[in-house]
Design a protein around this motif. Structure first.
Motif: not given
Length: 327
Positions: A173-178, A201-208
């Motif tokens: 998906i990173r290919q379509w958006s920064d 460049g993908v931000r990770i947000v943990d948690g349910d």
């Protein structure tokens, strides 16, 4: 009436019954009709892409509504002598070496020399409130189908039971958006997976994830169980793909190690006279791929019927006293 019709029509109602009226089934039926075969499509009217407003990636049909493509396809089937029958198939049964009986839930029955099953698959989504309500609108799974329409937008990817698919999706998906945020949800990432996502460049947000928040225009944010909210305008998620293959497995079609009915390159199953095409045996298949698979199966089906026609013609020729090579 053609010679092949003379012998087969007295035995069975149809040359081929196609179960499923999506792109694969209709494509096959058109080609079989053009081959002057007697074909019936039994259509339950529940296409997988029905919730989508438009389809993409189909040469010359990009942006068309899925329902419009199916309407055109049904009209073409009828134009070439095929029949579209609304209904649902309850079971398939081999009669004998001649062919099959197709039992309908309304109590009716069709018979055919061969079968094509194109019943598709079910998308099972994570049990997150709001996902299903926005499915195929601003909750998506295929970037090749919908990624361009949400390009450069704040996007989310949410982890699901289909782990490998989801991790690949987060990178893709990173290919379509920064601006892509990956919510692992219930996926536990190892250090290498985290590094690869971060490097991309993908931000990770943990948690349910507690729910998907939407307004009149679609997804507006992703809310976590701790109450925090991350604004997003579209969500990608990896469903678990469940083939609607009960008819095939009940008929005895061999299943591969991956749990899906095994077919060859033409869609031929392990049961003689039975083919399968589209998402029922190929989860990644887009509409254009399903249509192509249906056409390929139709050619193989016609050749299967042709071989039987020739064998019967030879037997009749010999029985009538004909001699090979006589003038």
């Amino acid at each position: 009436m053609r010679a092949d019709e003379l012998w087969s029509k007295s035995l069975l109602d149809n040359d081929v019954v196609v179960v499923g009226g999506g792109a694969a089934g209709l494509s096959a039926a058109v080609l079989l009709g053009r081959s002057r075969r007697r074909v019936v499509v039994v259509d339950a009217g529940e296409p997988r892409n029905a919730p989508a407003g438009h389809m993409h990636g189909f040469l010359s049909r990009d942006g068309m509504q899925p329902a419009e493509l199916l309407k055109i396809g049904r009209d073409e089937v009828v134009r070439y002598g095929g029949e579209i029958r609304a209904g649902r198939v309850d079971g398939l049964e081999r009669i004998d070496e001649r062919g099959f009986a197709v039992r309908l839930t309304d109590g009716g029955e069709l018979t055919a020399r061969a079968l094509l099953v194109a019943t598709g698959l079910r998308d099972e989504l994570p049990a997150i409130p709001g996902l299903r309500e926005q499915w195929a609108r601003t909750v998506l799974h295929c970037p090749y189908c919908h990624g361009f329409e949400v390009r450069d937008a704040p996007l989310a990817v949410i982890g699901g039971d289909n782990r490998a698919f989801t991790l690949h999706q987060a990178q893709l998906i990173r290919q379509w958006s920064d601006d892509v945020v990956f919510f692992p949800h219930r996926i536990v990432l190892d250090d290498d997976e985290r590094e690869r996502l971060t490097a991309r460049g993908v931000r990770i947000v943990d948690g349910d994830v507690a729910r998907i928040v939407a307004d009149g225009s679609g997804v507006s944010s992703v809310e976590l169980a701790d109450g925090s909210v991350v604004p997003r305008t579209a969500v990608f998620v990896g469903p678990s793909f469940r083939p609607c293959d009960e008819l095939l497995t009940a008929l005895g079609c061999e299943v591969g190690d991956n749990g899906w009915v095994r077919v060859d390159s033409s869609g031929r199953t392990s049961v003689s006279g039975v083919w399968a095409a589209g998402n029922v045996v190929d989860s990644p298949a887009q509409v254009i791929n399903a249509a192509g698979a249906g056409a390929q199966a139709a050619v193989a089906l016609n050749h299967h019927l042709l071989a039987a026609d020739v064998d019967h013609a030879v037997a009749q020729h010999r029985a009538s006293g004909g001699r090979v090579g006589s003038s």
